[in-house]
Design a protein around this motif. Structure first.
Motif, PDB file in Angstrom:
ATOM      1  N   THR A   1      30.325  11.170  41.495  1.00 51.35           N
ATOM      2  CA  THR A   1      31.151  11.307  39.966  1.00 51.35           C
ATOM      3  C   THR A   1      32.093  12.191  39.931  1.00 51.35           C
ATOM      4  OG1 THR A   1      29.635  13.029  38.997  1.00 51.35           O
ATOM      5  CG2 THR A   1      28.715  10.804  39.135  1.00 51.35           C
TER       6      THR A   1
ATOM      7  N   ASP B   1      32.287   7.654  27.533  1.00 52.35           N
ATOM      8  CA  ASP B   1      31.335   6.911  28.070  1.00 52.35           C
ATOM      9  C   ASP B   1      31.226   7.009  29.526  1.00 52.35           C
ATOM     10  OD1 ASP B   1      29.546   4.283  28.401  1.00 52.35           O
ATOM     11  OD2 ASP B   1      31.419   3.565  29.519  1.00 52.35           O
ATOM     12  N   VAL B   2      30.234   6.865  30.155  1.00 49.93           N
ATOM     13  CA  VAL B   2      30.026   6.961  31.721  1.00 49.93           C
ATOM     14  C   VAL B   2      29.694   5.354  32.118  1.00 49.93           C
ATOM     15  CG1 VAL B   2      29.157   7.918  33.788  1.00 49.93           C
ATOM     16  CG2 VAL B   2      29.431   9.333  31.911  1.00 49.93           C
TER      17      VAL B   2
ATOM     18  N   TYR C   1      20.662  10.280  35.895  1.00 47.43           N
ATOM     19  CA  TYR C   1      21.964  10.224  35.182  1.00 47.43           C
ATOM     20  C   TYR C   1      21.919   9.519  33.900  1.00 47.43           C
ATOM     21  CZ  TYR C   1      24.426  10.585  39.828  1.00 47.43           C
ATOM     22  OH  TYR C   1      24.706  11.090  40.952  1.00 47.43           O
ATOM     23  N   TYR C   2      21.018   8.434  33.840  1.00 43.70           N
ATOM     24  CA  TYR C   2      20.836   7.649  32.434  1.00 43.70           C
ATOM     25  C   TYR C   2      20.270   8.636  31.238  1.00 43.70           C
ATOM     26  CZ  TYR C   2      19.003   4.542  28.930  1.00 43.70           C
ATOM     27  OH  TYR C   2      18.707   3.830  27.812  1.00 43.70           O
TER      28      TYR C   2
ATOM     29  N   HIS D   1      24.406  11.203  31.635  1.00 44.64           N
ATOM     30  CA  HIS D   1      25.329  10.353  30.563  1.00 44.64           C
ATOM     31  C   HIS D   1      25.305  10.638  29.036  1.00 44.64           C
ATOM     32  CE1 HIS D   1      25.239   7.055  33.891  1.00 44.64           C
ATOM     33  NE2 HIS D   1      25.746   8.109  34.306  1.00 44.64           N
TER      34      HIS D   1
END
Length: 618
Positions: free
Chosen positions: A457, A415-416, A400-401, A405
């Motif tokens: 998500t 933004d997440v 994710y990071y 994202h």
């Protein structure tokens, strides 16, 4: 436009014997000297084989398409499983350090240096295209095992709801989000393997399948039984066998931070005799953590998910340490799964916190690799996960990071997880990707589990307000960037869905509901990735960025592809082709157009909000 003068192909690092032990042979490519730039006087690799700086001089070994090739060897670090290094170029009156995060005039901090771990992910992982399936919503292959009340003691104030395939999902888990059932099962997945194989999928990641009271099954009450409404253990045997016939890989979800509150060890609703709840003398009392008032520590305060206490020897034996442990059991025949994904892996440990977490994650790895040295192990992390990705713990993370994202921020301006507007330029986007990747070994970068969305998500298409072109750009990045791509079921046909649980809608098997253009787009990219080894395991370096456009090359021993992603207006590009022949010929994936490089550059026209994928033609 960036002008690259130094490039270290990490894909070319080789381990070789040396006079005093094992060594790594390192290669550096330097661009032809430009009249406006100072000449390189000396080149070194800087390392610390005995914790003290040593400079290893590099020697020219010839030319590669006009670039100078430099090499040297450095010793494998004897004091660590990791060998760290960077490059130092000396000019007449200045110096440059080349490191994993870029270039700087001063020595980079250790977290920015190139690194090689002696613990390596499985080789097969780099070749995969995974497909994530939420089993209850993919396909109902056996209606006879649909919701059976006696198998689901859903002890709560939330009623069980039986729904027809395709009906809307509950708005939230505050309602019936976890207790409504549509009938999806493992036989349904087995029956759709032909569809997945035609799409190009080579691996499947299943959300939890073990017996539990909910539809999501993150609340396990029997780790050794596949849920009866998914078809039981035999259905997994059959799915595994069918996948092996197709040379496909299977990854299961390990939910070992917590159990269901209805697990026999604790059994809160029934207060089962011998259970730990409300029974200080229970043999299972120390399997969990209880407060003086009788309450127990749970995941994020959710009282249906009591946290396990890994300080307890019996918990460790049951989950991973004994020969009959859960993690080893499913790796062995007749199930023979290929990989484990660990839910909230960073949160498990001793007592009420994640105390000694790193130790237990490394122990999980040891147990898995002892049982199957070729097994793949990843963890769920929504935030930055560098500390778990140094080689001795996880092979990769749900990225994710370091992927999802930044892609959402760049392409959708959101933004997440707040969906707050952000303005991220292509330069800033690339810096985010580079920084996230730089702190982990290259082999683990290639094993990162890249995704656009998941069961946790909102779907990308939902966040994009239905903008299919934005999803196409994201899919281009997913299938061409470093790491293992994963498609969340239905994304390839345009399935949308909001935040959990709406992102868990039923797969629409009526083909009239599919976006066939999007499906074809996915198939083309997947097929290309499987054909081109540089997209699987090559280096990546940037050719061009501006506010809205990024062009990069994937490179492996001269074989290469060029990818351009443009979120803005149409434009003409002149891309310098570093390290490859200046008269290279290419074929563009989507148009099939042949493109010829001239004078060491590619002249391209890219449309508004479009991407190009060009592969070299020998």
């Amino acid at each position: 436009m960036k002008h690259h003068t130094l490039f270290h192909p990490q894909s070319e690092v080789t381990r070789v014997p040396g006079e005093f032990g094992e060594q790594y042979r390192l290669t550096l490519l330097t661009a032809p000297e430009h009249p406006s730039e100072p000449a390189i006087k000396q080149l070194f690799v800087r390392a610390e084989p005995d914790h003290e700086e040593t400079l290893f001089a590099m020697k020219r070994q010839g030319k590669r398409n006009g670039w100078d090739v430099w090499q040297t060897t450095i010793p494998v670090a004897p004091h660590s499983h990791q060998t760290l290094y960077c490059f130092k170029a000396l000019f007449e009156t200045s110096q440059i350090y080349l490191h994993a995060a870029g270039q700087s005039p001063r020595l980079p901090q250790k977290h920015q240096q190139f690194r090689i771990s002696q613990f390596q992910p499985p080789e097969w992982v780099k070749q995969q295209v995974f497909y994530q399936i939420f089993p209850e919503r993919f396909h109902n292959g056996d209606p006879s095992n649909d919701y059976i009340e006696k198998h689901y003691p859903f002890e709560s104030n939330k009623p069980v709801v039986i729904k027809q395939w395709g009906e809307p999902v509950a708005a939230s888990h505050d309602g019936t989000g976890a207790s409504e059932f549509y009938g999806g099962d493992l036989p349904g997945i087995t029956q759709k393997l032909d569809y997945l194989q035609e799409l190009g999928i080579t691996g499947i990641y299943l959300n939890p399948i073990f017996h539990s009271p909910s539809n999501h099954k993150y609340d396990t009450f029997d780790y050794l039984q596949v849920d009866p409404c998914f078809g039981g253990n035999q259905a997994l045997v059959e799915l595994s066998a069918a996948m092996k016939q197709r040379e496909m890989r299977l990854m299961l979800d390990a939910v070992v931070n917590h159990t269901s509150s209805q697990h026999p060890w604790i059994d809160v609703p029934k207060k089962l005799e011998g259970g730990a709840f409300d029974n200080a003398g229970s043999a299972y009392r120390d399997f969990y953590n209880f407060f003086d008032d009788g309450n127990y520590w749970s995941w994020k305060g959710c009282d249906t998910l009591p946290k396990l206490n890994f300080a307890n020897t019996e918990v460790r034996d049951y989950i991973y340490a004994s020969e009959n442990s859960v993690l080893k059991h499913w790796l062995r025949p007749p199930y023979s799964i290929d990989a484990w994904r660990f839910d909230v892996v960073h949160m498990l440990g001793e007592t009420t916190s994640a105390e000694n977490n790193g130790y237990y994650v490394a122990q999980f790895r040891d147990a898995i690799k002892q049982t199957n040295p070729d097994a793949y192990m990843i963890g769920e992390h929504f935030a930055e996960a560098t500390q778990w990705l140094q080689g001795e713990q996880e092979d990769g993370a749900m990225n994710y990071y370091g992927f999802a994202h930044p892609v959402i921020a760049f392409l959708l301006g959101k933004d997440v997880p707040t969906a707050h507007p952000v303005d991220l330029s292509a330069d800033e986007f690339v810096a985010w990707l580079d920084q996230a990747a730089a702190s982990i070994p290259f082999a683990n970068q290639l094993a990162q589990y890249n995704l656009l969305d998941s069961h946790d998500t909102a779907r990308f298409l939902y966040l994009a307000d239905g903008d299919k072109q934005a999803l196409k750009l994201a899919t281009t990045l997913l299938l061409t960037y470093k790491g293992v791509p994963s498609i969340y079921y239905g994304d390839e046909v345009g399935l949308s869905g909001g935040y959990d649980p709406d992102c868990r809608r039923c797969f629409p098997w009526d083909e009239s509901e599919w976006d066939h253009d999007l499906l074809s787009y996915n198939k083309q990219l997947i097929a290309l990735r499987k054909q081109r080894i540089e997209l699987q395991q090559g280096d990546l370096f940037t050719l061009y960025t501006d506010q809205d456009c990024w062009a990069f090359m994937r490179y492996l021993n001269g074989q290469h592809s060029v990818v351009v992603v443009n979120r803005g207006a149409a434009r003409d590009l002149q891309l310098p082709l570093a390290m490859v022949s200046g008269d290279e010929r290419y074929r563009e994936l989507f148009s099939g157009q042949a493109v010829q490089a001239e004078n060491g550059a590619l002249s391209l026209r890219i449309a508004e909000k479009a991407s190009l994928v060009l592969s070299s033609v020998s």
